[in-house]
Design a protein around this motif. Structure first.
Motif, PDB file in Angstrom:
ATOM      1  N   SER A 154       0.827  -1.212   0.000  1.00  8.59           N
ATOM      2  CA  SER A 154       0.000   0.000   0.000  1.00  8.59           C
ATOM      3  C   SER A 154       0.861   1.261   0.000  1.00  8.59           C
ATOM      4  O   SER A 154       0.473   2.284  -0.587  1.00  8.59           O
ATOM      5  CB  SER A 154      -0.940  -0.003   1.212  1.00  8.59           C
ATOM      6  OG  SER A 154      -0.207   0.088   2.422  1.00  8.59           O
ATOM      7  N   ARG A 158       0.737   4.226  -2.625  1.00 15.32           N
ATOM      8  CA  ARG A 158       0.671   5.642  -2.244  1.00 15.32           C
ATOM      9  C   ARG A 158       1.694   6.469  -3.001  1.00 15.32           C
ATOM     10  O   ARG A 158       1.381   7.562  -3.497  1.00 15.32           O
ATOM     11  CB  ARG A 158       0.907   5.799  -0.741  1.00 15.32           C
ATOM     12  CG  ARG A 158       0.868   7.252  -0.279  1.00 15.32           C
ATOM     13  CD  ARG A 158       1.295   7.407   1.163  1.00 15.32           C
ATOM     14  NE  ARG A 158       1.218   8.809   1.552  1.00 15.32           N
ATOM     15  CZ  ARG A 158       2.154   9.719   1.315  1.00 15.32           C
ATOM     16  NH1 ARG A 158       3.255   9.359   0.644  1.00 15.32           N
ATOM     17  NH2 ARG A 158       2.002  10.974   1.717  1.00 15.32           N
ATOM     18  N   SER A 171      -2.824   9.207  -0.264  1.00 10.80           N
ATOM     19  CA  SER A 171      -2.827   8.506   1.030  1.00 10.80           C
ATOM     20  C   SER A 171      -4.154   7.795   1.264  1.00 10.80           C
ATOM     21  O   SER A 171      -4.187   6.676   1.796  1.00 10.80           O
ATOM     22  CB  SER A 171      -2.556   9.504   2.159  1.00 10.80           C
ATOM     23  OG  SER A 171      -1.285  10.104   2.016  1.00 10.80           O
ATOM     24  N   ALA A 174      -4.196   4.631  -0.835  1.00 12.32           N
ATOM     25  CA  ALA A 174      -3.342   3.596  -0.231  1.00 12.32           C
ATOM     26  C   ALA A 174      -4.004   2.977   0.992  1.00 12.32           C
ATOM     27  O   ALA A 174      -3.935   1.761   1.202  1.00 12.32           O
ATOM     28  CB  ALA A 174      -1.996   4.203   0.153  1.00 12.32           C
TER      29      ALA A 174
END
Length: 249
Positions: A154, A158, A171, A174
């Motif tokens: 993740s 991001r 963000s 993610a």
């Protein structure tokens, strides 16, 4: 330079272990004692009670044994934490040493503690079938491995999405990716529920809160203390940052 970071990480972990030990003695051990008492009373009521010699006394388990366990845990994870910090410093934008240390500790707490405990929460001594302890332990550590892998993935998502959508939206994307992966894996993994029907719900809740509380103290102390130690030591100036990178390139 990395060696000095490792020493500071282990020292921060030892300090975290000592604080965690104090919390465990005051808050956690009373719940353990009540759980053991419940198990003994249930055994007497069912006619299965029998005397047995303890290899390690309860006093040792709750004192020196507990102290040794949490301090060793803290030193080990403090050392690992410092190595991750050395790798990440300079690659995580313009974050200061304290800020990066705090964010890494939060990420570790989520991946190593919160995620696996959602699926397989801690249980007191009298809960669980001894014959399944191997399977339960294996599933717990598998969940940790999945959680760490999902978090790394993740973070890569991001980094890519920030370039397209900006820091805030990247963000969020993610975070959603992490939650979806963890949710799917946890739904697919087997559920273990071995809590006896008559076990006090309040005692179970207090034990699990104490277990999470120990981890909160451990990772908060490591994150804040390590960051402060590194920043005060001035190990990571511009040259130090380049040295930290060169170890892994």
């Amino acid at each position: 330079m990395v060696g000095k970071l490792l020493v500071r990480g282990m020292l921060a972990g030892i300090a975290a272990g000592l604080l965690t030990f104090g919390f465990a003695r005051v808050v956690g051990e009373p719940q353990v004692e009540q759980a053991i008492s419940f198990e003994e009373k249930a055994a007497v009521a069912s006619g299965d009670a029998h005397e047995h010699d303890e290899l390690v006394s309860r006093g040792t388990q709750a004192g020196l044994g507990l102290l040794t366990g949490v301090v060793t845990y803290g030193a080990a994870f403090g050392g690992l934490f410092s190595l991750v910090f050395a790798y990440a410093y300079g690659r995580a934008g313009t974050l200061s040493a304290r800020a990066l240390s705090a964010w890494l500790a939060l990420g570790a707490f989520i991946a190593v503690v919160i995620v696996p405990n959602i699926k397989y929460p801690a249980n007191p001594p009298s809960v669980g079938d001894p014959e399944t302890i191997g399977a339960r332990t294996g599933l717990f550590f598998l969940m940790i491995a999945v959680s760490l892998t999902a978090m790394v993935f993740s973070l890569k998502v991001r980094r890519r999405e920030v370039m397209k959508l900006g820091a805030w939206n990247g963000s969020i994307v993610a975070g959603v990716v992490f939650i979806v992966i963890i949710g799917a894996v946890q739904l697919s993994m087997p559920t273990i529920n071995e809590v006896p029907g008559g076990f006090p719900a309040v005692l179970l809740w207090k034990f699990r809160v104490a277990a999470i509380g120990m981890q909160v103290i451990m990772w908060t102390t490591i994150g804040l203390l390590f960051g402060a130690m590194v920043e005060r030591s001035r190990l990571l100036d511009a040259g130090g940052r380049a040295a930290a990178k060169s170890v892994y390139l």
